[in-house]
Design an enzyme around this catalytic site. Structure first.
Site, PDB file in Angstrom:
ATOM      1  N   TYR A 151       0.843  -1.205   0.000  1.00 51.00           N
ATOM      2  CA  TYR A 151       0.000   0.000   0.000  1.00 51.00           C
ATOM      3  C   TYR A 151       0.875   1.251   0.000  1.00 51.00           C
ATOM      4  CZ  TYR A 151      -3.359   3.512   1.614  1.00 51.00           C
ATOM      5  OH  TYR A 151      -4.136   4.638   1.744  1.00 51.00           O
ATOM      6  N   GLY A 152       1.837   1.287   0.927  1.00 51.76           N
ATOM      7  CA  GLY A 152       2.707   2.463   1.037  1.00 51.76           C
ATOM      8  C   GLY A 152       3.501   2.700  -0.235  1.00 51.76           C
ATOM      9  N   ALA A 153       3.982   1.600  -0.844  1.00 49.00           N
ATOM     10  CA  ALA A 153       4.753   1.742  -2.079  1.00 49.00           C
ATOM     11  C   ALA A 153       3.891   2.320  -3.196  1.00 49.00           C
ATOM     12  CB  ALA A 153       5.330   0.387  -2.492  1.00 49.00           C
TER      13      ALA A 153
HETATM   14  N1  LIG Z   1      -9.145   6.481   5.214  1.00 51.06           N
HETATM   15  C1  LIG Z   1      -7.873   6.749   5.440  1.00 51.06           C
HETATM   16  O1  LIG Z   1      -7.397   6.740   6.580  1.00 51.06           O
HETATM   17  C2  LIG Z   1      -6.970   7.092   4.273  1.00 51.06           C
HETATM   18  C3  LIG Z   1      -5.706   7.632   4.556  1.00 51.06           C
HETATM   19  C4  LIG Z   1      -4.853   7.955   3.508  1.00 51.06           C
HETATM   20  C5  LIG Z   1      -5.279   7.762   2.201  1.00 51.06           C
HETATM   21  N2  LIG Z   1      -6.508   7.229   1.949  1.00 51.06           N
HETATM   22  C6  LIG Z   1      -6.895   7.029   0.550  1.00 51.06           C
HETATM   23  O2  LIG Z   1      -8.126   7.661   0.303  1.00 51.06           O
HETATM   24  C7  LIG Z   1      -8.749   7.051  -0.840  1.00 51.06           C
HETATM   25  C8  LIG Z   1     -10.221   6.790  -0.528  1.00 51.06           C
HETATM   26  O3  LIG Z   1     -10.292   5.804   0.479  1.00 51.06           O
HETATM   27  P1  LIG Z   1     -11.339   5.863   1.674  1.00 51.06           P
HETATM   28  O4  LIG Z   1     -10.561   5.972   2.908  1.00 51.06           O
HETATM   29  O5  LIG Z   1     -12.405   6.851   1.378  1.00 51.06           O
HETATM   30  O6  LIG Z   1     -11.888   4.362   1.680  1.00 51.06           O
HETATM   31  P2  LIG Z   1     -13.146   3.682   1.009  1.00 51.06           P
HETATM   32  O7  LIG Z   1     -14.399   4.248   1.582  1.00 51.06           O
HETATM   33  O8  LIG Z   1     -12.916   2.219   1.102  1.00 51.06           O
HETATM   34  O9  LIG Z   1     -13.069   4.192  -0.500  1.00 51.06           O
HETATM   35  C9  LIG Z   1     -12.393   3.529  -1.525  1.00 51.06           C
HETATM   36  C10 LIG Z   1     -13.312   3.536  -2.731  1.00 51.06           C
HETATM   37  O10 LIG Z   1     -12.609   2.963  -3.848  1.00 51.06           O
HETATM   38  C11 LIG Z   1     -13.496   2.108  -4.529  1.00 51.06           C
HETATM   39  N3  LIG Z   1     -12.707   1.071  -5.169  1.00 51.06           N
HETATM   40  C12 LIG Z   1     -11.906   0.150  -4.584  1.00 51.06           C
HETATM   41  N4  LIG Z   1     -11.371  -0.639  -5.512  1.00 51.06           N
HETATM   42  C13 LIG Z   1     -11.841  -0.217  -6.716  1.00 51.06           C
HETATM   43  C14 LIG Z   1     -11.666  -0.638  -8.045  1.00 51.06           C
HETATM   44  N5  LIG Z   1     -10.879  -1.679  -8.372  1.00 51.06           N
HETATM   45  N6  LIG Z   1     -12.290   0.043  -9.050  1.00 51.06           N
HETATM   46  C15 LIG Z   1     -13.090   1.085  -8.741  1.00 51.06           C
HETATM   47  N7  LIG Z   1     -13.298   1.535  -7.500  1.00 51.06           N
HETATM   48  C16 LIG Z   1     -12.686   0.878  -6.502  1.00 51.06           C
HETATM   49  C17 LIG Z   1     -14.434   1.536  -3.455  1.00 51.06           C
HETATM   50  O11 LIG Z   1     -15.694   1.197  -3.987  1.00 51.06           O
HETATM   51  P3  LIG Z   1     -16.036  -0.299  -4.479  1.00 51.06           P
HETATM   52  O12 LIG Z   1     -15.458  -1.240  -3.452  1.00 51.06           O
HETATM   53  O13 LIG Z   1     -17.521  -0.290  -4.556  1.00 51.06           O
HETATM   54  O14 LIG Z   1     -15.390  -0.436  -5.829  1.00 51.06           O
HETATM   55  C18 LIG Z   1     -14.566   2.719  -2.516  1.00 51.06           C
HETATM   56  O15 LIG Z   1     -15.694   3.501  -2.842  1.00 51.06           O
HETATM   57  C19 LIG Z   1      -7.937   5.775  -1.112  1.00 51.06           C
HETATM   58  O16 LIG Z   1      -7.070   5.994  -2.210  1.00 51.06           O
HETATM   59  C20 LIG Z   1      -7.149   5.593   0.160  1.00 51.06           C
HETATM   60  O17 LIG Z   1      -5.950   4.891  -0.064  1.00 51.06           O
HETATM   61  C21 LIG Z   1      -7.363   6.897   2.956  1.00 51.06           C
END
Ligand SMILES: NC(=O)c1ccc[n+]([C@@H]2O[C@H](COP(=O)([O-])OP(=O)(O)OC[C@H]3O[C@@H](n4cnc5c(N)ncnc54)[C@H](OP(=O)(O)O)[C@@H]3O)[C@@H](O)[C@H]2O)c1
Length: 249
Positions: A151-153
């Protein structure tokens, strides 16, 4: 021109717009009058957000070529162009070295890195001068993070793409920015299949956050909208860390 007017009618594509940060971003962009297209793999969550915000949606997997073609195709059908692309969809599947499964690693690379890379490449011919690409990343490369090799990478690599694309696209008048959230209240860790005990242990990070709390998704979404505004037109190639001070601690 008022701040809201600046984004009125702009064509905004948000991957992973059905939940978490993407959903909050869809609300905020729609709230300032942008035309929003959200994507993800789950129709129900997308339809809910669409019903609430007026956003269009397309069910598509960003990790596949077909899914990426469907996203660009839907944007062109709905808006005829893309003004703002928010590469937000992402997954994490924590595992320490020694326990990393190749297929699970591949899934993270495809969703978090190569998916957004090739989606952006497909979208690029349809992004004009004034366009903005926003990559959602995470912790920086300075510190390790237990269990987060893959993930980090992917996220550090996305920050490199942000800097590189900013150089490559500057002459076309397209800006590229990373927004790097700290720990944010979303379903991401539950989706990772963590047990209650693992979720508890993840909370150890909370004691290291100077602001002593995790973020609300809307606090991240505000930045996504802000960096996309024309008033932010001198910002490119940077990583905006919105992490309650964690990176500085
Ligand atoms: N929450 C944190 O603490 C945090 C911290 C740093 C960065 N982030 C980043 O913020 C971003 C949003 O994450 P979030 O925290 O809001 O979590 P989340 O609610 O799980 O959102 C991720 C979204 O991506 C979609 N998704 C996953 N795989 C997919 C695929 N193959 N194709 C299309 N859509 C896909 C999921 O929907 P479906 O499963 O329905 O496809 C979901 O709506 C991510 O990039 C995450 O790495 C989050």
């Amino acid at each position: 021109m008022s701040a809201a007017m600046a984004l009125t009618g702009r064509a905004v594509v948000i991957t992973g717009g059905g939940t978490g940060i993407g959903r909050a971003a869809a609300r905020r962009f729609a709230g300032v009058g942008a035309d929003v297209l959200i994507t993800g793999r789950t129709e129900r969550t997308l339809a809910d957000v669409a019903g609430e915000t007026g956003a269009r949606f397309v069910v598509a997997d960003v990790a596949t070529a077909e899914g990426r073609a469907a996203i660009v195709g839907a944007a062109l059908r709905e808006f005829g162009r893309i003004d703002v692309l928010v590469n937000n969809a992402g997954i994490t599947r924590p595992a320490p070295l020694g326990e990393i499964q190749p297929a699970v690693a591949e899934q993270q690379f495809a969703t978090n890195l190569t998916g957004p890379l090739f989606l952006t490449q497909s979208a690029l011919p349809h992004i004009g001068r004034g366009g903005v690409i926003v990559n959602i990343t995470s912790n920086g490369p300075e510190r390790g993070w237990h269990g987060a090799s893959i993930y980090g990478a992917t996220k550090v690599a996305m920050d490199f793409l942000t800097r590189t694309w900013a150089l490559e696209l500057a002459e076309r008048g397209i800006r590229v920015v990373s927004v790097a959230p700290g720990i944010t209240e979303t379903p991401i860790l539950t989706n990772a299949g963590l047990t209650a005990a693992q979720l508890d242990s993840a909370k150890q990070y909370l004691t290291r956050i100077p602001l002593a709390r995790i973020a609300d998704p809307d606090e991240i979404a505000w930045w996504l909208v802000t960096v996309a505004r024309p008033e932010a037109g001198y910002l490119t190639g940077q990583v905006i860390r919105v992490d309650g001070g964690l990176g500085a601690a």
